[in-house]
Scaffold this active site. Structure first.
Site, PDB file in Angstrom:
ATOM      1  N   CYS A  43       0.848  -1.190   0.000  1.00  0.00           N
ATOM      2  CA  CYS A  43       0.000   0.000   0.000  1.00  0.00           C
ATOM      3  C   CYS A  43       0.886   1.242   0.000  1.00  0.00           C
ATOM      4  O   CYS A  43       1.993   1.238   0.528  1.00  0.00           O
ATOM      5  CB  CYS A  43      -0.911   0.015   1.224  1.00  0.00           C
ATOM      6  N   ASP A  45       0.401   3.762   1.702  1.00  0.00           N
ATOM      7  CA  ASP A  45       0.326   4.337   3.046  1.00  0.00           C
ATOM      8  C   ASP A  45       1.721   4.625   3.619  1.00  0.00           C
ATOM      9  O   ASP A  45       2.594   3.750   3.620  1.00  0.00           O
ATOM     10  CB  ASP A  45      -0.442   3.360   3.962  1.00  0.00           C
ATOM     11  N   ARG A  47       2.744   4.756   6.489  1.00  0.00           N
ATOM     12  CA  ARG A  47       3.114   4.008   7.693  1.00  0.00           C
ATOM     13  C   ARG A  47       3.627   2.604   7.391  1.00  0.00           C
ATOM     14  O   ARG A  47       3.953   1.852   8.309  1.00  0.00           O
ATOM     15  CB  ARG A  47       1.909   3.934   8.639  1.00  0.00           C
ATOM     16  N   HIS A  99      -2.357  -4.006   4.927  1.00  0.00           N
ATOM     17  CA  HIS A  99      -2.174  -3.605   6.334  1.00  0.00           C
ATOM     18  C   HIS A  99      -3.521  -3.299   6.963  1.00  0.00           C
ATOM     19  O   HIS A  99      -4.420  -2.762   6.319  1.00  0.00           O
ATOM     20  CB  HIS A  99      -1.229  -2.398   6.436  1.00  0.00           C
ATOM     21  N   CYS A 102      -6.166   0.038   6.744  1.00  0.00           N
ATOM     22  CA  CYS A 102      -5.963   0.597   5.394  1.00  0.00           C
ATOM     23  C   CYS A 102      -7.129   1.507   4.990  1.00  0.00           C
ATOM     24  O   CYS A 102      -8.285   1.058   4.910  1.00  0.00           O
ATOM     25  CB  CYS A 102      -5.808  -0.535   4.384  1.00  0.00           C
TER      26      CYS A 102
HETATM   27 CO    CO Z   1      -3.494   1.174   2.930  1.00  0.00          CO
END
Ligand code: CO
Length: 211
Positions: A43, A45, A47, A99, A102
């Site tokens: 992803c 993302d 993090r 994750h 998400c």
């Molecule tokens: Co995500």
């Protein structure tokens, strides 16, 4: 904000000197070429930084990231990365890493209209529709969300197996293992879903290509 931005370049200089202190030829060696054993599809993302969470250095992981770690079979970007990873770099492992928490998967569970991204999210909604019986039966919203994240990863693993790129590699005896992982942003641990594909046996017949 400006300070943070400037700090990034300073961090880079520091990182270079740390690497060179340990090994003066560090960048010289890396510049000769790459042969990573792993393709990571994760992803976007912030993090979930691919290399960092698995302790992998430069040269060890070929990375593709998008919203909700999707394997969309008309996505030329993903297909080009996959083709290069399998056919040129000859990676041994492809890891789809989703994750918990998400935002893309969460958005797919709602009817919210966000914008252009709605069209990308629709691919995730399709996953919900395939598995709506299991998902709708989960009363607790967080548990349903977590399970949706896991199921989405599993479907992307299958979607990789459906591609002519991966099936051709298997057909000619190239070892390519496709794994599904879920990273937990709450404790940093990765949950191996144990849905690894090594051939197209797990695919519905309609997806098996005569190669
Ligand atoms: Co995500």
């Amino acid at each position: 904000m400006e300070k943070f931005y400037k700090q990034l370049l300073e961090n880079n200089r520091k990182w270079v000197s740390t690497k060179l202190e340990k090994d003066p030829d560090y960048f010289k060696k890396l510049s000769t070429g790459q042969k990573p054993p792993v393709l990571w599809i994760g992803c976007a993302d912030s993090r979930v930084p691919a290399n960092e969470i698995i302790g992998a250095g430069p040269g060890e992981v070929f990375v593709h990231r998008n919203i909700a770690n999707m394997v969309v079979h008309s996505d030329m970007n993903m297909l080009s990365v996959l083709d290069y990873a399998v056919n040129v770099l000859q990676v041994k492992h492809i890891i789809v890493c989703g994750h918990y928490g998400c935002g893309g998967v969460q958005a797919a569970m709602t009817n919210k209209h966000i914008g252009l991204i709605d069209n990308w999210i629709r691919h995730i909604k399709d996953v919900y529709r395939f598995h709506h019986e299991e998902l709708d039966a989960i009363q607790d919203e967080t548990q349903r969300f977590n399970r949706f994240v896991e199921i989405n990863v599993f479907e992307q693993v299958l979607d990789l197996g459906k591609t002519s790129i991966v099936q051709s590699a298997w057909e000619r005896g190239q070892e390519v293992h496709v794994h599904g992982w879920v990273y937990d942003i709450h404790d940093g641990l990765i949950n191996d879903m144990k849905v690894t594909l090594k051939d197209n046996d797990s695919l519905s017949d309609v997806y098996k290509l005569d190669l």
